[in-house]
Design an enzyme around this catalytic site. Structure first.
Site, mmCIF file in Angstrom:
data_model
loop_
_atom_site.group_PDB
_atom_site.id
_atom_site.type_symbol
_atom_site.label_atom_id
_atom_site.label_comp_id
_atom_site.label_asym_id
_atom_site.label_seq_id
_atom_site.Cartn_x
_atom_site.Cartn_y
_atom_site.Cartn_z
ATOM 1 N N ALA A 39 4.763 -12.511 -62.195
ATOM 2 C CA ALA A 39 4.109 -11.390 -62.874
ATOM 3 C C ALA A 39 4.891 -10.111 -62.616
ATOM 4 O O ALA A 39 6.066 -10.143 -62.253
ATOM 5 C CB ALA A 39 2.658 -11.284 -62.402
ATOM 6 N N ALA A 42 5.124 -9.553 -58.350
ATOM 7 C CA ALA A 42 5.444 -10.656 -57.442
ATOM 8 C C ALA A 42 5.536 -11.961 -58.218
ATOM 9 O O ALA A 42 5.138 -12.032 -59.390
ATOM 10 C CB ALA A 42 4.370 -10.773 -56.357
ATOM 11 N N VAL A 44 5.042 -16.454 -57.553
ATOM 12 C CA VAL A 44 4.370 -17.427 -56.695
ATOM 13 C C VAL A 44 5.138 -18.746 -56.701
ATOM 14 O O VAL A 44 5.503 -19.255 -57.763
ATOM 15 C CB VAL A 44 2.920 -17.661 -57.160
ATOM 16 C CG1 VAL A 44 2.232 -18.678 -56.253
ATOM 17 C CG2 VAL A 44 2.147 -16.343 -57.177
ATOM 18 N N LYS A 58 2.922 -16.232 -52.414
ATOM 19 C CA LYS A 58 3.125 -15.078 -53.290
ATOM 20 C C LYS A 58 4.112 -14.132 -52.619
ATOM 21 O O LYS A 58 3.898 -13.689 -51.487
ATOM 22 C CB LYS A 58 1.792 -14.377 -53.541
ATOM 23 C CG LYS A 58 1.868 -13.200 -54.513
ATOM 24 C CD LYS A 58 0.469 -12.655 -54.777
ATOM 25 C CE LYS A 58 0.503 -11.474 -55.744
ATOM 26 N NZ LYS A 58 -0.868 -10.975 -56.024
ATOM 27 N N ASP A 191 -8.937 -7.606 -62.021
ATOM 28 C CA ASP A 191 -7.792 -7.944 -62.872
ATOM 29 C C ASP A 191 -8.036 -9.306 -63.524
ATOM 30 O O ASP A 191 -7.276 -10.253 -63.324
ATOM 31 C CB ASP A 191 -6.520 -7.962 -62.020
ATOM 32 C CG ASP A 191 -5.253 -7.922 -62.850
ATOM 33 O OD1 ASP A 191 -5.349 -7.668 -64.056
ATOM 34 O OD2 ASP A 191 -4.167 -8.157 -62.289
#
Length: 213
Positions: A39, A42, A44, A58, A191
């Site tokens: 994203a 960061a 993952v 992450k 979010d």
């Protein structure tokens, strides 16, 4: 949501080792070089601890904080100039200040771990809501190691229907969860996009990413 062009693995490995203070191999028996999600702040990676537990790691982009600070400074200059020559009914600078505060929250993975724990505790009596466990011993401000939990995206209607799940039921579940978080607890995952919410074949909701909470 979760498919931004990722950083090279060498950058990720360097960041994790710098944050944890030891070679990657000392913490993880396996660490997938390909990210499972990436994203704006960061990415993952899937991994496995030496005791066999599957984890999601992450990792914050190493230069993202400096980039954001530069962007914010430039936006402040632009707002000042814009408001001087074309004043608006709603001032822009206070909005930018609030935005800057919340971005700061998202850059602190220790705060994110705390927020995840709060929401998990909120739903401790509801086995229909899953918040991955945080492995605190391997977490820093820029690296977050958590339980790896799978599921279908809330927007993947075909997968939901193939699993015998009615999409409208998922919507109702999400509404109930968010009403409880916002109206009942006053603390919520702020979010809620499709990269942060999954559904298991048992119709359990999986909530991820508590950087903004």
């Amino acid at each position: 949501h979760d498919a931004v062009p990722p950083k090279p693995f060498a950058v990720v490995k360097r960041t994790v080792e710098a944050e944890l203070g030891k070679p990657l191999e000392e913490f993880f028996a396996d660490f997938d070089e390909r990210p499972i999600a990436s994203a704006s702040l960061a990415q993952v990676h899937a991994g496995r601890l030496h005791d066999g537990r599957e984890v999601a790691v992450k990792v914050q982009y190493p230069d993202i904080e400096e980039i954001i600070q530069l962007d914010v400074r430039n936006m402040k200059r632009a707002c000042r100039v814009y408001e001087r020559f074309d004043p608006q009914p709603l001032e822009l600078l206070p909005l930018l200040t609030e935005l800057t505060t919340h971005i700061g929250y998202e850059l602190d993975f220790i705060r994110e771990a705390d927020s995840a724990d709060k929401v998990r505790e909120l739903f401790a009596d509801d086995d229909g809501v899953v918040v991955p466990e945080i492995h605190r011993e391997w977490c820093t401000r820029r690296v977050l190691v958590m339980e790896k939990v799978g599921g279908m995206k809330v927007t993947d209607v075909a997968a939901l229907e193939a699993a015998g799940i009615e999409p409208i039921d998922v919507v109702q579940d999400l509404m109930a969860v968010y009403v409880r978080m916002i109206m009942g607890a006053g603390f919520f995952q702020a979010d809620p996009h499709p990269g942060n919410m999954f559904v298991t074949p048992e119709r359990k909701l999986v909530l991820l990413d508590f950087g903004l909470a």
